[in-house]
Motif scaffolding. Structure first.
Motif, PDB file in Angstrom:
ATOM      1  N   ASP A 294       0.852  -1.195   0.000  1.00  0.00           N
ATOM      2  CA  ASP A 294       0.000   0.000   0.000  1.00  0.00           C
ATOM      3  C   ASP A 294       0.884   1.241   0.000  1.00  0.00           C
ATOM      4  N   GLU A 295       1.504   1.473  -1.146  1.00  0.00           N
ATOM      5  CA  GLU A 295       2.342   2.649  -1.331  1.00  0.00           C
ATOM      6  C   GLU A 295       1.836   3.402  -2.551  1.00  0.00           C
ATOM      7  N   GLU A 296       1.774   4.713  -2.448  1.00  0.00           N
ATOM      8  CA  GLU A 296       1.169   5.521  -3.505  1.00  0.00           C
ATOM      9  C   GLU A 296       1.824   5.297  -4.861  1.00  0.00           C
ATOM     10  N   LYS A 297       3.157   5.124  -4.890  1.00  0.00           N
ATOM     11  CA  LYS A 297       3.829   4.975  -6.182  1.00  0.00           C
ATOM     12  C   LYS A 297       3.382   3.717  -6.916  1.00  0.00           C
ATOM     13  N   TYR A 298       2.943   2.698  -6.170  1.00  0.00           N
ATOM     14  CA  TYR A 298       2.409   1.484  -6.795  1.00  0.00           C
ATOM     15  C   TYR A 298       0.919   1.623  -7.076  1.00  0.00           C
ATOM     16  N   VAL A 299       0.181   2.068  -6.074  1.00  0.00           N
ATOM     17  CA  VAL A 299      -1.279   2.139  -6.198  1.00  0.00           C
ATOM     18  C   VAL A 299      -1.701   3.004  -7.388  1.00  0.00           C
ATOM     19  N   MET A 300      -1.033   4.139  -7.573  1.00  0.00           N
ATOM     20  CA  MET A 300      -1.434   5.053  -8.638  1.00  0.00           C
ATOM     21  C   MET A 300      -1.051   4.566 -10.032  1.00  0.00           C
ATOM     22  N   GLU A 301      -0.301   3.469 -10.107  1.00  0.00           N
ATOM     23  CA  GLU A 301       0.054   2.905 -11.411  1.00  0.00           C
ATOM     24  C   GLU A 301      -0.837   1.726 -11.809  1.00  0.00           C
ATOM     25  N   PHE A 302      -1.712   1.280 -10.911  1.00  0.00           N
ATOM     26  CA  PHE A 302      -2.677   0.247 -11.279  1.00  0.00           C
ATOM     27  C   PHE A 302      -3.622   0.829 -12.336  1.00  0.00           C
ATOM     28  N   PRO A 303      -3.743   0.225 -13.507  1.00  0.00           N
ATOM     29  CA  PRO A 303      -4.720   0.727 -14.477  1.00  0.00           C
ATOM     30  C   PRO A 303      -6.128   0.217 -14.183  1.00  0.00           C
ATOM     31  N   SER A 304      -6.224  -0.930 -13.524  1.00  0.00           N
ATOM     32  CA  SER A 304      -7.525  -1.564 -13.285  1.00  0.00           C
ATOM     33  C   SER A 304      -8.170  -1.044 -12.006  1.00  0.00           C
ATOM     34  N   ARG A 305      -9.422  -1.377 -11.825  1.00  0.00           N
ATOM     35  CA  ARG A 305     -10.181  -0.853 -10.695  1.00  0.00           C
ATOM     36  C   ARG A 305      -9.741  -1.477  -9.376  1.00  0.00           C
ATOM     37  N   LEU A 306      -9.817  -0.675  -8.333  1.00  0.00           N
ATOM     38  CA  LEU A 306      -9.542  -1.110  -6.969  1.00  0.00           C
ATOM     39  C   LEU A 306     -10.748  -0.730  -6.128  1.00  0.00           C
ATOM     40  N   PHE A 307     -11.244  -1.665  -5.332  1.00  0.00           N
ATOM     41  CA  PHE A 307     -12.400  -1.377  -4.488  1.00  0.00           C
ATOM     42  C   PHE A 307     -11.987  -1.286  -3.025  1.00  0.00           C
ATOM     43  N   GLY A 308     -12.544  -0.286  -2.348  1.00  0.00           N
ATOM     44  CA  GLY A 308     -12.248  -0.093  -0.937  1.00  0.00           C
ATOM     45  C   GLY A 308     -13.515   0.065  -0.121  1.00  0.00           C
TER      46      GLY A 308
END
Length: 466
Positions: A294-308
């Motif tokens: 859970d690091e911004e540099k990884y999370v913001m590079e996901f192209p697919s949807r993430l649900f929270g």
């Protein structure tokens, strides 16, 4: 194009020839064929398709299709030892019961106006897979493992600003072609040698090929050839020292007994959900996942949807929805990092059902059962004259390479004779890995009994000793 003898459909305006011409003029083209200039001429169909006459009734059409399907040789009627990315595992009935519910089958887009619990089920799926791989963030599924791997590599390239990826040479060539297709032309794929005896990544070759252009190192554990990669920590360490990202592809069914890749330095983990309660479906029951910290540099590079999950305006009430929606192509459109369209979300729900049913203990028992049975198969195959049950000396999980080079027979010959005995033999590796000669990749899972394995061993013994 309008079909001769048929009127234009009132709800498809571009079937009107004048509207079609206007649209072509607007984009600077003369005809519809100009849309496909990139397709080589030799691949284009020049004549009419040789289609059969139309069937006048639904019954006749159904009977015709059933006749075609009846020619298939299925894993229900034959004993199957094929794997290579699509494995025969037991599918609990509850998996099909849940994923066939109308609210999941029909909730295509998953938006609030027709979401009947799908957001929550995908959140639960993500949470369960995150626990399995010991990561914090998991995406809504990609189409398959190959796409997940390719997207992981593209993520790493954007994060590091580099344009090369080193890939373990034991990768399946079909998966490699898909990765190259996704990564071209921006990212260059370079294969790393593997040890001919153990199959392990050649660390010296890896070190020699690492450079300031290396965005990531990608390897799989277990490898495509079935053995467990023992140097994961060292591979990740070398990647990190070079400023690169460590990406590990995993067989999800192995994680009940093998360490999750994060423990040996992985920054991104990807793989396929197919072993988790999903039918093979003629090789099409694939569904890939990507997981990171859970690091911004990884999370913001996901192209697919993430649900929270988040609190609503009602005290004590929670809701489920998109996380960082603004990074997706839904929000950015043509400015998106990658296009996100139809995905295998229903199979993600299925995997979530399977993991919730199995739990940690069930996944451990699954892994132990698979490993015990595969080791038994290797031991018994080793007892056949001129056959080596496992070509590589490294420990295998559920797949292993059987060496037939000393038998004087080709894998194709052996497989044809096995088929006559109602057995699907292992994948012929003679073209994928010509350096291995006449070798085949066999797969044993929890569905195989001792009697099944003994039947295979007896059949191979009979064939090679003819």
């Amino acid at each position: 194009m309008p079909i001769k003898g048929y009127k234009n459909h009132p709800y498809i305006p571009n079937s009107n020839i004048e509207v079609q011409k206007e649209m072509l003029r607007e984009i600077g083209l003369e005809n519809l064929e100009d849309l496909h200039d990139e397709i080589p001429e030799e691949l284009k169909l020049k004549g009419n398709m040789e289609l059969p006459e139309c069937y006048p009734s639904e019954y006749e059409l159904k009977r015709h299709v059933e006749g075609i399907i009846g020619k298939n040789k299925t894993c229900s009627e034959n004993l199957n030892f094929l794997g290579a990315g699509c494995w025969q595992h037991f599918v609990p009935a509850v998996c099909d019961e849940i994923n066939s519910r109308a609210e999941f089958l029909t909730a295509y887009g998953g938006e609030p106006y027709e979401d009947h619990g799908r957001f929550q089920t995908l959140f639960e799926y993500q949470s369960l897979v995150a626990e399995l791989v010991d990561m914090d963030v998991v995406n809504v599924p990609t189409f398959d493992w190959a796409q997940a791997a390719a997207t992981s590599i593209r993520m790493a390239s954007r994060i590091t600003g580099r344009n090369e990826v080193l890939i373990a040479g034991t990768i399946d060539d079909d998966k490699l072609l898909i990765i190259k297709n996704y990564c071209a032309p921006q990212i260059k794929c370079i294969l790393v040698d593997f040890d001919s005896k153990t199959g392990q990544v050649n660390l010296t070759d890896l070190e020699n090929k690492l450079s300031q252009d290396t965005a990531a190192v990608y390897f799989e554990n277990p490898s495509f050839l079935g053995f467990i990669e023992e140097g994961g920590a060292e591979i990740s360490r070398k990647a990190h020292e070079a400023g690169a990202i460590s990406i590990v592809g995993v067989d999800s069914s192995s994680l009940g007994i093998l360490q999750p890749p994060r423990k040996y330095g992985a920054d991104i983990v990807c793989g396929d959900l197919q072993p988790l309660g999903i039918h093979m479906n003629y090789g099409g029951g694939q569904s890939g996942f990507i997981a990171t910290r859970d690091e911004e540099k990884y999370v913001m590079e996901f192209p697919s949807r993430l649900f929270g999950i988040a609190p609503t305006i009602v005290p004590g009430e929670y809701g489920f929805g998109d996380v960082a929606y603004e990074r997706t192509s839904f929000a950015l459109r043509e400015g998106g990092k990658e296009y996100v369209g139809t995905q295998t979300a229903s199979l993600g729900i299925t995997a979530g059902v399977y993991l919730s049913l199995m739990g940690p203990k069930g996944m451990e028992e699954l892994g132990q059962t698979i490993m015990q049975k595969s080791q038994y198969a290797i031991k018994e195959l080793n007892n056949i004259k001129n056959v080596t049950g496992s070509l590589f000396t490294s420990v295998s999980f559920k797949e292993f390479v059987v060496d037939f080079n000393k038998t004087g027979k080709t894998v194709k010959e052996i497989n044809n004779k096995l088929l006559n005995k109602g057995i699907f033999g292992g994948l012929d590796l003679s073209k994928k890995f010509p350096g291995l000669g006449q070798a085949a990749l066999y797969c044993v899972t929890e569905i195989h009994s001792k009697r099944d394995i003994d039947r295979l061993v007896g059949a191979i013994k009979e064939i090679v000793e003819e």
